[in-house]
Design a protein around this motif. Structure first.
Motif, PDB file in Angstrom:
ATOM      1  N   ARG A 113       0.845  -1.195   0.000  1.00 51.77           N
ATOM      2  CA  ARG A 113       0.000   0.000   0.000  1.00 51.77           C
ATOM      3  C   ARG A 113       0.876   1.239   0.000  1.00 51.77           C
ATOM      4  O   ARG A 113       1.960   1.234   0.587  1.00 51.77           O
ATOM      5  CB  ARG A 113      -0.864   0.060   1.261  1.00 51.77           C
ATOM      6  N   HIS A 140       2.741  -3.287   5.345  1.00 54.10           N
ATOM      7  CA  HIS A 140       2.123  -3.202   4.009  1.00 54.10           C
ATOM      8  C   HIS A 140       2.792  -2.128   3.160  1.00 54.10           C
ATOM      9  O   HIS A 140       2.975  -2.296   1.961  1.00 54.10           O
ATOM     10  CB  HIS A 140       0.629  -2.893   4.132  1.00 54.10           C
ATOM     11  N   ASP A 191      -2.524  -9.267   2.731  1.00 51.74           N
ATOM     12  CA  ASP A 191      -3.835  -9.702   3.214  1.00 51.74           C
ATOM     13  C   ASP A 191      -4.456 -10.564   2.130  1.00 51.74           C
ATOM     14  O   ASP A 191      -4.408 -10.211   0.948  1.00 51.74           O
ATOM     15  CB  ASP A 191      -4.752  -8.496   3.477  1.00 51.74           C
ATOM     16  N   GLU A 212      -6.295 -10.703  13.076  1.00 52.42           N
ATOM     17  CA  GLU A 212      -6.345 -10.555  11.615  1.00 52.42           C
ATOM     18  C   GLU A 212      -5.989 -11.866  10.923  1.00 52.42           C
ATOM     19  O   GLU A 212      -4.849 -12.082  10.527  1.00 52.42           O
ATOM     20  CB  GLU A 212      -5.386  -9.447  11.156  1.00 52.42           C
ATOM     21  N   TRP A 254      -6.386 -12.763   8.089  1.00 56.25           N
ATOM     22  CA  TRP A 254      -6.070 -12.574   6.668  1.00 56.25           C
ATOM     23  C   TRP A 254      -4.660 -12.030   6.436  1.00 56.25           C
ATOM     24  O   TRP A 254      -4.214 -11.933   5.319  1.00 56.25           O
ATOM     25  CB  TRP A 254      -7.079 -11.603   6.055  1.00 56.25           C
ATOM     26  N   HIS A 255      -3.978 -11.645   7.499  1.00 53.60           N
ATOM     27  CA  HIS A 255      -2.709 -10.921   7.369  1.00 53.60           C
ATOM     28  C   HIS A 255      -1.506 -11.860   7.550  1.00 53.60           C
ATOM     29  O   HIS A 255      -1.353 -12.506   8.587  1.00 53.60           O
ATOM     30  CB  HIS A 255      -2.687  -9.796   8.414  1.00 53.60           C
TER      31      HIS A 255
END
Ligand SMILES: [Zn+2]
Length: 233
Positions: free
Chosen positions: A140, A174, A181, A207, A209-210
């Motif tokens: 990101r 990120h 993710d 989290e 997903w991380h």
């Protein structure tokens, strides 16, 4: 005269009072209508705020358009717009933004060479097991990270709690391309169980997903942390 004046006055006062209360009443009605409207607006505003936070921070939007994942893109045109009502006026610009902006974030392209290489192997192995790993958010920009943090602060009410979910740009893995993710749930489960083989580990309890490259391939992942922590700020 004496008898006439007072009643007139009271009469005048009465009518004045009546008109004043009338005005006040109308004002109150309009005021409450405006308030209600504002609250509605706020609700919608909040709902709109929540969405990005939820989609990128919490459980990744499973049905989100898979822009250009390195995986076999199942149906790239399965985007939210209804096929039945796709006016030629709105579709082309939407398609362009979907393809350019999120594609990098939703792919392994921006990731560090280490995570990228490991994840590529993991994705292939998962695929062989019949599990498709989708990247919902990889690298990101600092601006995007800051925006997510701002949204999280609104959502959770404080900087401290928000940073358990979204770290400030300077602390975010990120932004460095060192975190990814993924989704959907089956992919999270698979990578949580098998990621260590490729050196990819789930980092936080909150989290699922991380994932990050936290161990040498084939070795046990380090213990999970309850949630992210922003050192200071
Ligand atoms: Zn993450």
């Amino acid at each position: 005269m004496r008898n006439d004046l007072p009643p007139r006055r009271t009469g005048a006062v009465r009518t004045r009072l009546l008109s004043v209360t009338g005005v006040v009443l109308v004002g109150a009605v309009i005021g409450s209508l405006l308030l209600w409207h504002a609250q509605l607006g706020e609700m919608f505003g909040l709902a709109a705020d929540k969405e990005p936070v939820v989609s990128s921070v919490s459980a990744p939007a499973v049905g989100a358009p898979v822009a250009e994942t390195t995986l076999a893109t199942p149906t790239p045109t399965r985007s939210p717009s209804n096929p039945s009502r796709t006016p030629t006026t709105t579709k082309p610009p939407k398609k362009k933004t979907v393809k350019t902006t999120p594609s990098r974030e939703e792919s392994i392209d921006g990731l560090s060479p280490k995570l990228k290489a490991r994840l590529t192997k993991a994705i292939a192995a998962a695929k062989a097991d019949g599990v498709t790993i989708r990247i919902t958010s990889g690298r990101r920009s600092a601006a995007k990270q800051q925006r997510l943090l701002n949204e999280a602060i609104k959502k959770y009410g404080s900087y401290k709690v928000a940073t358990r979910w979204v770290l400030p740009p300077k602390y975010s893995a990120h932004v460095l391309g060192k975190a990814v993710d993924i989704g959907p749930t089956a992919a999270m489960t698979w990578l949580n169980q098998n990621g260590w083989r490729y050196g990819v580990c789930r980092r936080y309890d909150n989290e699922p997903w991380h994932f990050e490259a936290l161990t040498a391939p084939g070795t046990k992942c380090p213990p999970r942390e309850p949630h992210a922590v922003a050192k200071a700020d």
